[in-house]
Motif scaffolding. Structure first.
Motif, PDB file in Angstrom:
ATOM      1  N   ASP A  24      37.974  32.728  66.160  1.00  0.00           N
ATOM      2  CA  ASP A  24      39.132  33.595  65.960  1.00  0.00           C
ATOM      3  C   ASP A  24      38.699  34.973  65.465  1.00  0.00           C
ATOM      4  N   TYR A  25      39.585  35.947  65.657  1.00  0.00           N
ATOM      5  CA  TYR A  25      39.345  37.296  65.172  1.00  0.00           C
ATOM      6  C   TYR A  25      40.351  37.626  64.072  1.00  0.00           C
ATOM      7  N   GLN A  26      39.888  38.355  63.081  1.00  0.00           N
ATOM      8  CA  GLN A  26      40.740  38.798  61.988  1.00  0.00           C
ATOM      9  C   GLN A  26      40.783  40.325  62.019  1.00  0.00           C
ATOM     10  N   VAL A  27      41.969  40.901  62.107  1.00  0.00           N
ATOM     11  CA  VAL A  27      42.129  42.336  62.301  1.00  0.00           C
ATOM     12  C   VAL A  27      41.763  43.121  61.040  1.00  0.00           C
ATOM     13  N   HIS A  28      41.066  44.232  61.254  1.00  0.00           N
ATOM     14  CA  HIS A  28      40.718  45.152  60.171  1.00  0.00           C
ATOM     15  C   HIS A  28      41.920  46.059  59.884  1.00  0.00           C
ATOM     16  N   ARG A  29      42.275  46.200  58.592  1.00  0.00           N
ATOM     17  CA  ARG A  29      43.367  47.104  58.221  1.00  0.00           C
ATOM     18  C   ARG A  29      42.952  47.925  56.999  1.00  0.00           C
ATOM     19  N   ASP A  30      43.129  49.227  57.078  1.00  0.00           N
ATOM     20  CA  ASP A  30      42.964  50.117  55.926  1.00  0.00           C
ATOM     21  C   ASP A  30      44.345  50.465  55.414  1.00  0.00           C
ATOM     22  N   PHE A  31      44.514  50.454  54.089  1.00  0.00           N
ATOM     23  CA  PHE A  31      45.824  50.784  53.526  1.00  0.00           C
ATOM     24  C   PHE A  31      45.644  51.328  52.114  1.00  0.00           C
ATOM     25  N   LEU A  32      46.711  51.814  51.546  1.00  0.00           N
ATOM     26  CA  LEU A  32      46.726  52.249  50.154  1.00  0.00           C
ATOM     27  C   LEU A  32      47.371  51.168  49.320  1.00  0.00           C
ATOM     28  N   ASP A  33      46.659  50.739  48.294  1.00  0.00           N
ATOM     29  CA  ASP A  33      47.218  49.707  47.419  1.00  0.00           C
ATOM     30  C   ASP A  33      47.867  50.359  46.205  1.00  0.00           C
ATOM     31  N   PHE A  34      48.786  49.620  45.591  1.00  0.00           N
ATOM     32  CA  PHE A  34      49.477  50.089  44.398  1.00  0.00           C
ATOM     33  C   PHE A  34      48.631  49.723  43.174  1.00  0.00           C
ATOM     34  N   ILE A  35      48.258  50.721  42.397  1.00  0.00           N
ATOM     35  CA  ILE A  35      47.432  50.492  41.213  1.00  0.00           C
ATOM     36  C   ILE A  35      48.337  50.544  39.987  1.00  0.00           C
ATOM     37  N   VAL A  36      48.507  49.411  39.349  1.00  0.00           N
ATOM     38  CA  VAL A  36      49.404  49.285  38.201  1.00  0.00           C
ATOM     39  C   VAL A  36      48.565  48.999  36.962  1.00  0.00           C
ATOM     40  N   ASP A  37      48.664  49.869  35.988  1.00  0.00           N
ATOM     41  CA  ASP A  37      47.855  49.756  34.768  1.00  0.00           C
ATOM     42  C   ASP A  37      46.369  49.624  35.094  1.00  0.00           C
ATOM     43  N   GLY A  38      45.941  50.392  36.086  1.00  0.00           N
ATOM     44  CA  GLY A  38      44.528  50.460  36.411  1.00  0.00           C
ATOM     45  C   GLY A  38      43.988  49.359  37.298  1.00  0.00           C
TER      46      GLY A  38
END
Length: 340
Positions: A24-38
């Motif tokens: 199987d293949y797993q798709v690569h995704r770039d995103f911005l994550d939410f940083i809460v209290d560091g």
């Protein structure tokens, strides 16, 4: 509403793609994550394979719509004032499941509350609520500044393209095909002679085959340096496509090291040493070449690890001869040659 203040920020994150042992293949995704209290908010959701709505590969108009939605400048996409915080990395379909929350304003502040796992239009807080998360109160100025900056800057200049340089054209063709399937562009070349600077700026990594001489490698590095392009360099460990894909995925990870779940991997004396910063599912796969130069893959571990360092015994048959270990979480991947 009573809620303690939490700091809010954004940081680059990655959902690591790959070629899995079962094909199987797993798709690569770039995103911005939410940083809460560091810390990434995603880390509080233990073993969740998901991405935020702020993904770099969505059309600009949709990205802008997502940002304005989080700023409450658009109607909530789900009943009850609920917004998708993390969704399926493969298709973003709510039916696959998503983490949602109510987002509302209290004066100048923004509040995220009633987090839940949701698979249709209505959330069942009693059955599927994340009772240990929130409510989170964010100071309005900090929250708006972090998100409003994206309306001008976009999701960031992530370069998801790789230059493959090597002598085995057939192998490079298979590697390029695998990378393209998981969402990473790939080009094949013998060198960078005559390549225009603008083209070089499109690459995030360069992968060298084992047969590429040091003089040729130095020439390629020099071309990128003269073009003022900072790229990651990958020295291919072995002619095994899933292994090379994992190496390239690691090279493309531009998320801050201190915000990663999987931070360390060693492989020696028949065991692997793994370090994680939060509870998460980790899989270990061993790859090896036999005496006839044939590739073999073995899944040697798949389970949830708690924060800290762990020693995991490896099957002796899986790591005999020239062998390598790939450690993978939903958000990162590490590769090590087995030391003897």
């Amino acid at each position: 509403m009573s809620a303690e203040y939490a700091t809010f920020g954004l940081a680059p994150a990655m959902r690591a793609g790959g070629v899995l042992v079962n094909g199987d293949y797993q798709v690569h995704r770039d995103f911005l994550d939410f940083i809460v209290d560091g810390r990434p908010l995603l880390f509080q959701l233990s073993d969740l394979d998901a991405v935020s709505p702020l993904a770099s590969d969505i059309p600009p108009a949709i990205f802008t719509e997502q940002v304005r939605s989080l700023l409450l400048e658009a109607d909530a996409p789900l009943p009850g004032g609920r917004y998708v915080i993390y969704g399926c990395p493969e298709c973003a379909d709510l039916a696959c499941g998503a983490v949602t929350a109510v987002i509302e304003k209290d004066g100048a502040d923004y509040i995220w509350r009633d987090f839940a796992w949701q698979t249709d239009e209505h959330a069942d807080l009693e059955l599927n609520g994340y009772h240990g998360i929130g409510p989170l109160r964010f100071a309005g100025t900090e929250y708006r500044e972090a998100l409003a900056a994206l309306l001008d800057e976009g999701p960031g200049g992530t370069r998801r393209r790789v230059l493959l340089i090597g002598a085995r054209v057939a192998l490079l063709a298979r590697l390029a095909a695998a990378l393209r399937i998981i969402g990473i562009g790939a080009d094949i070349a013998h060198d960078t002679d005559g390549v225009h600077t603008d083209e070089l700026r499109g690459y995030g990594a360069v992968a060298f085959g084992r047969a590429v001489a040091e003089q040729e490698r130095a020439s390629v590095r020099r071309a990128f340096e003269q073009a003022g392009v900072d790229v990651a360099y990958v020295d291919g460990l072995a002619p095994i496509v899933p292994l090379l894909v994992a190496q390239i995925e690691h090279a493309l990870d531009r998320s801050p090291v201190e915000l990663r779940r999987l931070t360390h991997l060693v492989a020696a004396d028949g065991e692997a040493g793994v370090e994680v910063t939060s509870s998460c599912r980790v899989s270990l796969t061993a790859y090896r070449l036999d005496r006839l130069y044939r590739a073999h893959a073995h899944e040697v571990f798949d389970g949830v690890l708690e924060p800290g360092r762990h020693r995991i015994a490896l099957d002796a048959k899986a790591v005999k001869g020239e062998s390598f270990v790939v450690a993978r979480t939903a958000g990162s991947v590490l590769v090590e040659a087995m030391a003897r």
